[in-house]
Design a protein around this motif. Structure first.
Motif, short mmCIF file in Angstrom:
data_model
loop_
_atom_site.label_atom_id
_atom_site.label_comp_id
_atom_site.label_asym_id
_atom_site.label_seq_id
_atom_site.Cartn_x
_atom_site.Cartn_y
_atom_site.Cartn_z
N UNK A 1 39.08 34.67 24.64
CA UNK A 1 39.96 34.81 23.31
C UNK A 1 39.01 35.51 22.06
N UNK A 2 37.95 34.93 21.72
CA UNK A 2 37.26 35.75 20.93
C UNK A 2 36.79 36.98 21.29
N UNK A 3 36.49 37.36 22.46
CA UNK A 3 36.17 38.54 22.79
C UNK A 3 37.31 39.57 22.64
N UNK A 4 38.50 39.22 22.90
CA UNK A 4 39.84 39.91 22.95
C UNK A 4 39.97 40.22 21.38
N UNK A 5 40.00 39.16 20.44
CA UNK A 5 39.99 39.48 19.09
C UNK A 5 39.06 40.54 18.56
N UNK A 6 37.86 40.55 19.04
CA UNK A 6 36.83 41.33 18.59
C UNK A 6 37.29 42.96 18.94
N UNK A 7 37.66 43.04 20.52
CA UNK A 7 37.76 44.31 20.84
C UNK A 7 39.15 44.91 20.59
N UNK A 8 40.31 44.01 20.16
CA UNK A 8 41.66 44.69 19.86
C UNK A 8 41.71 44.62 18.28
N UNK A 9 40.92 44.13 17.64
CA UNK A 9 41.12 44.06 16.02
C UNK A 9 42.10 43.10 15.65
N UNK A 10 42.76 42.31 16.48
CA UNK A 10 43.79 41.68 16.22
C UNK A 10 42.97 40.02 15.68
N UNK A 11 43.86 39.25 14.90
CA UNK A 11 43.28 37.98 14.41
C UNK A 11 43.23 36.86 15.65
N UNK A 12 42.37 36.01 15.58
CA UNK A 12 42.35 35.09 16.52
C UNK A 12 43.55 34.38 16.69
N UNK A 13 44.22 33.78 15.64
CA UNK A 13 45.69 33.11 15.93
C UNK A 13 46.41 34.05 16.56
N UNK A 14 46.63 35.49 16.50
CA UNK A 14 47.50 36.17 17.10
C UNK A 14 47.09 36.28 18.46
N UNK A 15 45.81 36.52 18.77
CA UNK A 15 45.35 36.46 20.19
C UNK A 15 45.75 35.33 20.75
N UNK A 16 45.67 34.18 20.11
CA UNK A 16 45.96 32.70 20.78
C UNK A 16 47.41 32.55 21.24
N UNK A 17 48.05 33.15 20.31
CA UNK A 17 49.90 33.16 20.54
C UNK A 17 49.94 34.11 21.67
N UNK A 18 49.41 35.30 21.64
CA UNK A 18 49.83 36.13 22.97
C UNK A 18 49.36 35.58 24.18
N UNK A 19 48.23 35.17 24.08
CA UNK A 19 47.60 34.68 25.59
C UNK A 19 48.45 33.23 25.93
N UNK A 20 48.90 32.67 24.86
CA UNK A 20 49.67 31.28 25.47
C UNK A 20 50.96 31.83 26.11
N UNK A 21 51.61 33.13 25.40
CA UNK A 21 52.86 33.61 26.13
C UNK A 21 52.47 34.10 27.39
N UNK A 22 51.25 35.02 27.56
CA UNK A 22 51.06 35.59 28.84
C UNK A 22 50.71 34.46 29.74
#
Length: 402
Positions: A32-53
């Motif tokens: 999730x941290x990798x994805x936040x760095x690569x997309x520029x999205x915040x870690x909470x946003x990434x965590x929410x999206x990943x949870x949905x996926x």
């Protein structure tokens, strides 16, 4: 200009989910941290999206990574069996079909003969092929069908404006197939299916500017420019084979004279080799004779290299790609024309534009073209619906955001 959807929380979620899925397609096993760095999205946003996926079964947790001090990160990847896609390559005489998982890995295949090129016959053959390969999904979700064929295809409407090897004009093949098979259908020029597969799963992965030149019976071109597949205003971009390279040259099937395709396409090479040898030969026989040392037949293939290298050099001067891929059935004789191609390309390219340019040969058979059509559909599946008229288009990100 087509209207865009008005900004909303749902649209923003779709776009963010597409960013995450795109990163996981390009490079599996990210935290999730990798994805936040690569997309520029915040870690909470990434965590929410990943949870949905994760909840929809599109993404799965596969492994744990190395710890930088503290808890070991959980690594994420697309779930290959989160559904399947059918890929179709249409030729004059056959329907080549494959069923792939979400990583475009082939799990079933089928070849169906097409006795004639009438629209009804082709639709029947495609429907039969789809039905057979769907059996390998064992009742699990099949997202849709990607179809590639030679011709001018209006990608937005799914209408075949002109079919290369049949007398079709303005045929709504997408609508006919979707109604028949009961699945979403995405239709495109077959070279674009190659480009989509190269971009997502092949040599073009991570490269924003790619030219894919297909050689065989015809000569085609697919373009990725600034990271996006370029089709032109009406789907006709890439008719590279009909660029005029020899004034008053031989007549082409398009009705023009001096087209590149009329000089280096497989029918032209067969005719030239047959004339030199005094007997009818196919391309493979001509290549065998050239490899055995016949200088006259060798010169036929060397001329192919010079013409193609110069023509591709002109493309490089216009578009400044990072990667040029030679593909198609004609690449099976690339050993006979590649040295002259490389020399002609080098001479034709403007000083400085060769810096960082890579040229490769990627041999594709018909099954691989069908796999490319599946990869093209997968590319659509991972995109958000950005326009109001796309509300019914298959989109995993829209489904996730919903």
């Amino acid at each position: 200009m087509q209207p865009m959807r008005a900004g909303s929380k749902a649209l923003i979620r779709e776009i963010n989910a597409a960013l995450v899925l795109g990163e996981l397609r390009a490079q599996p096993l990210q935290s999730r941290t990798d994805l936040a760095k690569r997309t520029g999205l915040s870690l909470p946003t990434i965590s929410e999206i990943v949870s949905e996926l994760l909840s929809t079964g599109i993404v799965e947790e596969r492994a744990t990574g190395r710890s930088a001090g503290g808890r070991r990160p959980v690594l994420l990847a697309l779930k290959p069996d989160a559904g399947y896609v059918v890929g179709i390559k249409l030729t004059e005489t056959r329907v080549i079909a494959v069923l792939t998982d979400m990583e475009a890995t082939i799990v079933a295949r089928d070849v169906t003969a097409v006795p004639d090129t009438s629209v009804g016959t082709v639709v029947d053959a495609v429907a039969a092929a789809v039905e057979r390969v769907r059996e390998a999904a064992h009742g699990r979700l099949v997202h849709g069908v990607g179809v590639g064929m030679a011709g001018v295809v209006d990608r937005a409407s799914g209408v075949v404006r002109h079919a290369t090897y049949s007398d079709w004009h303005d045929v709504d093949l997408t609508g006919l197939l979707a109604a028949r098979v009961g699945l979403p259908v995405v239709l495109d020029n077959d070279v674009n299916t190659l480009v989509a597969n190269e971009k997502w799963f092949g040599a073009g992965r991570g490269v924003d500017d790619v030219l894919v030149v297909s050689i065989g019976r015809g000569v085609g071109l697919g373009l990725v420019l600034d990271g996006r597949l370029y089709r032109g205003a009406t789907g006709g971009a890439g008719e590279f084979g009909h660029t005029k390279v020899v004034p008053d040259g031989p007549r082409c099937a398009c009705g023009g004279h001096g087209c590149l395709e009329a000089l280096i396409g497989e029918p032209a090479l067969r005719a030239q080799a047959s004339a030199v040898l005094g007997r009818t030969v196919d391309l493979d026989e001509a290549a065998a004779v050239a490899r055995q040392g016949n200088p006259a037949v060798q010169e036929i293939f060397r001329a192919v290299g010079r013409l193609l290298g110069t023509a591709v050099g002109n493309l490089v001067n216009l578009l400044n790609p990072r990667l040029v891929v030679l593909a198609g059935e004609g690449t099976r004789v690339s050993d006979l024309f590649r040295p002259d191609f490389d020399r002609a390309l080098s001479l034709a390219v403007f000083d400085g534009l060769q810096h960082g340019l890579e040229t490769i040969v990627d041999t594709w058979d018909d099954e691989a073209w069908a796999q490319g059509a599946a990869g093209m559909f997968l590319g659509e599946l991972f995109q958000p619906n950005l326009r109001p008229d796309e509300a019914g288009r298959p989109s995993l990100t829209a489904r996730t955001a919903g």
